[in-house]
Motif scaffolding. Structure first.
Motif, PDB file in Angstrom:
ATOM      1  N   UNK A 175     105.403 104.816  23.330  1.00 33.14           N
ATOM      2  CA  UNK A 175     106.129 104.013  22.696  1.00 33.14           C
ATOM      3  C   UNK A 175     107.757 104.520  21.843  1.00 33.14           C
ATOM      4  N   UNK A 176     108.346 103.148  21.854  1.00 33.32           N
ATOM      5  CA  UNK A 176     109.624 103.528  21.137  1.00 33.32           C
ATOM      6  C   UNK A 176     110.597 103.688  22.679  1.00 33.32           C
ATOM      7  N   UNK A 177     110.598 104.214  23.313  1.00 34.00           N
ATOM      8  CA  UNK A 177     111.541 104.048  24.956  1.00 34.00           C
ATOM      9  C   UNK A 177     111.319 103.146  25.281  1.00 34.00           C
ATOM     10  N   UNK A 178     112.546 102.914  26.091  1.00 30.74           N
ATOM     11  CA  UNK A 178     113.561 101.903  26.704  1.00 30.74           C
ATOM     12  C   UNK A 178     113.362 101.460  28.115  1.00 30.74           C
ATOM     13  N   UNK A 179     113.124 100.284  28.156  1.00 26.66           N
ATOM     14  CA  UNK A 179     113.258  99.499  29.413  1.00 26.66           C
ATOM     15  C   UNK A 179     114.516  98.459  30.020  1.00 26.66           C
ATOM     16  N   UNK A 180     115.052  99.014  30.752  1.00 23.13           N
ATOM     17  CA  UNK A 180     116.862  98.354  31.215  1.00 23.13           C
ATOM     18  C   UNK A 180     116.367  97.114  32.466  1.00 23.13           C
ATOM     19  N   UNK A 219     118.640  93.717  23.297  1.00 20.17           N
ATOM     20  CA  UNK A 219     119.757  93.527  23.289  1.00 20.17           C
ATOM     21  C   UNK A 219     120.659  93.018  25.112  1.00 20.17           C
ATOM     22  N   UNK A 220     121.300  92.542  25.518  1.00 20.58           N
ATOM     23  CA  UNK A 220     121.550  91.869  26.213  1.00 20.58           C
ATOM     24  C   UNK A 220     123.390  92.142  26.804  1.00 20.58           C
ATOM     25  N   UNK A 224     128.041  93.244  33.734  1.00 22.92           N
ATOM     26  CA  UNK A 224     127.468  93.122  35.151  1.00 22.92           C
ATOM     27  C   UNK A 224     127.741  91.362  35.359  1.00 22.92           C
ATOM     28  N   UNK A 225     128.453  91.207  34.471  1.00 21.83           N
ATOM     29  CA  UNK A 225     128.702  89.135  34.833  1.00 21.83           C
ATOM     30  C   UNK A 225     129.858  89.241  35.631  1.00 21.83           C
ATOM     31  N   UNK A 264     121.747  91.565  32.408  1.00 24.12           N
ATOM     32  CA  UNK A 264     122.083  93.375  31.700  1.00 24.12           C
ATOM     33  C   UNK A 264     120.990  93.512  30.909  1.00 24.12           C
ATOM     34  N   UNK A 265     119.299  93.646  30.682  1.00 21.74           N
ATOM     35  CA  UNK A 265     118.770  92.994  29.569  1.00 21.74           C
ATOM     36  C   UNK A 265     118.468  94.972  28.916  1.00 21.74           C
TER      37      UNK A 265
END
Length: 271
Positions: A175-180, A219-220, A224-225, A264-265
């Motif tokens: 819980x609270x973890x990040x997916x990149x 966020x985004x 990498x655009x 990059x999300x």
């Protein structure tokens, strides 16, 4: 370092604003040192100008003490950075189609056990009888240019299994973890059917998949655009470097464009 939030995305309006990485200077310094390590393969470092690893990992706020899961690391481009970066304090998992999909990491372990011997391997997507990352144990899950493969049914007989992939990533995280997520970006006004053949995928599609699995958009970044990439090439994204699927046909033109335009999300698993 400041990064732009992507503007209106299809039917989902996202306010245009500036988003800081949130990474403290010490973290950014640690990541820069990991990217600059002499142990990295020269062919990999040559692509840093397109893949921006230090900035990308800073945006995802990956810390040396984290348990990091990389989805489908293939030959280990990011593994060369991440595995030494978390060694001693954190844990690196490399997960892929089982068992052949992690052979590249086994090769790294055989090549240099001191740097890569602590890598943990598992299946992804994991069926019931396969080794898997334990639920609720990861601080960060990262997937680089893979969502389009799931949409296209790669490794699964052409069946779109992106929804299941996002559910499994959600389960891995604390819980609270990040997916990149980083992937080739299809314009929002393009025919959605192109996601099944071109290697490009819409930001709105990725958001819908992530949010349906339970994630919250966080966020985004435009790090990498590539505005030179119009995403309408004769052989999809593989027309561009590093694939050059057309070989010598218009090679100089595609080299000048460079690697693909990428989203990059960042997403969070709610606490």
């Amino acid at each position: 370092m400041r990064m732009l939030v992507i503007g209106a995305i299809g039917s989902v309006a996202v306010a245009v604003a500036s988003v800081a990485t949130g990474a403290p200077a010490t973290l950014q310094s640690d990541l820069a040192a990991a990217v600059a390590a002499p142990s990295r393969t020269p062919a990999n470092t040559a692509r840093d100008r397109y893949r921006h690893p230090a900035e990308t990992l800073a945006f995802f706020a990956v810390k040396p003490s984290d348990t990091v899961v990389e989805i489908w690391p293939s030959g280990g481009w990011y593994t060369e950075i991440l595995a030494p970066y978390v060694a001693g304090k954190g844990t690196y998992w490399g997960v892929g189609p089982w068992p052949k999909g992690v052979d590249g990491l086994r090769g790294l372990q055989e090549k240099d056990a001191a740097l890569y011997g602590a890598i943990k391997l598992a299946a992804f997507p994991a069926d019931a009888d396969m080794p898997r990352v334990p639920d609720g144990t990861a601080d960060v899950v990262l997937t680089f240019r893979n969502v389009h493969n799931w949409r296209m049914g790669y490794q699964r007989g052409g069946i779109d299994y992106a929804p299941d992939a996002f559910r499994q990533m959600f389960a891995m995280l604390k819980p609270g973890g990040t997916l990149g997520v980083v992937d080739h970006r299809l314009p929002e006004n393009a025919d959605a059917a192109r996601e099944r053949s071109s290697g490009y995928v819409k930001v709105s599609t990725v958001r819908q998949l992530a949010e349906a699995a339970g994630f919250v958009f966080d966020g985004a970044s435009e790090v990498n655009a590539n505005p030179r990439d119009t995403a309408d090439w004769p052989d999809g994204v593989w027309t561009l470097p590093p694939s050059y699927r057309l070989k010598d046909v218009d090679r100089a033109k595609y080299a000048a464009i460079g690697e693909s335009d990428r989203m990059t999300l960042r997403f969070r698993k709610p606490r």
